[in-house]
Design an enzyme around this catalytic site. Sequence first.
Site, short mmCIF file in Angstrom:
data_model
loop_
_atom_site.label_atom_id
_atom_site.label_comp_id
_atom_site.label_asym_id
_atom_site.label_seq_id
_atom_site.Cartn_x
_atom_site.Cartn_y
_atom_site.Cartn_z
N HIS A 46 0.83 -1.20 0.00
CA HIS A 46 0.00 0.00 0.00
C HIS A 46 0.87 1.26 0.00
CE1 HIS A 46 -2.89 2.83 2.19
NE2 HIS A 46 -3.52 2.51 1.07
N HIS A 88 -1.19 10.30 -2.97
CA HIS A 88 -2.51 9.86 -2.53
C HIS A 88 -3.50 11.01 -2.42
CE1 HIS A 88 -5.64 8.97 0.48
NE2 HIS A 88 -5.66 7.80 -0.10
#
Length: 314
Positions: A46, A88
């Site tokens: 991730h 992100h």
Amino acid sequence: MSTLRPALSSMLALLGSTTLLPSMAAQADALEQQRQDLQNFQVIAHRGASGYAPEHTWYAYDKALAMGADYLELDIHMSADGRLVAIHDTTLERTTDGHGSVKEHSLDELKALDAGSWFNQAHPEYADDAYADAKLLTLDDVIDRYGQDVRYYIETKSPKDYPELQDALVSKLEAEDLVQSGAVVVQSFSQASLQEIHDLNPDIPLIQLLWYSPGEDGKTLEEWTGVTPSPANITDADFQAIADYADGVGPNYLYEGEPVIDARFIEQAHANDLLVHVYTINDKDRMRRLLDWGVDGLFTNFPDRLKDVLAEAE
């Protein structure tokens, strides 16, 4: 299961060329191999090994690969000058020393930012002076470094802000032969984004992300974008609607520490030929529980922990 794009098949038929056949066969084999591999458990790093190093930097990506991750997860936004950037958030404040929206800055402006010092302050137990030199990366940067030797798990972020994102992404993946070599999965919370990508290239494996949290009554779970009803009320028809364009679902497991999905949810998804990749799991006991439930992959900030759990299960 997706097949080779019709345009490619037609091209071969029209050319009648035998010289292209071995290459096309190899590409078909690579795509099939990827789909077979996806039937096995996948370790999805991730934002890289983002528990140990600044997310979406070389430090996090290299650590994830050294730990044996199956996929590098990348979140993709676009700069003001149309470059695909791995970050992100829609804004710069959390993970850089910049301010404002990603989309308001040129690539040169984004490249000038410090994308690592924040990590040393937030995670002193893993701090490294070298991280202060970390820079934001473009998708081009990442592909240039790793090529087809790595598998990428790419999320289209805020696609409504970037109408051209899907086309730019698919064009890049095709130009680098990452689709044909079985090296990419694309994920999104946006159903429209995934459907557009599916229309552009149906060979790309797609994962519909899901976020379940309490609705206005504070009790009944709702899916953030309305793709499905609550897990308690989800039907085979709901899963089949996703299976029309995607290969799997990526739900959250917890909301404020409490489970929002269970083993039945995973079984029902599997019954409708959908993979289940759950995010973001960093605790070993939770990893073990989800493995027992039969998930097909986990997103984690700590790929080494997940690898340890998998080794225990062998």
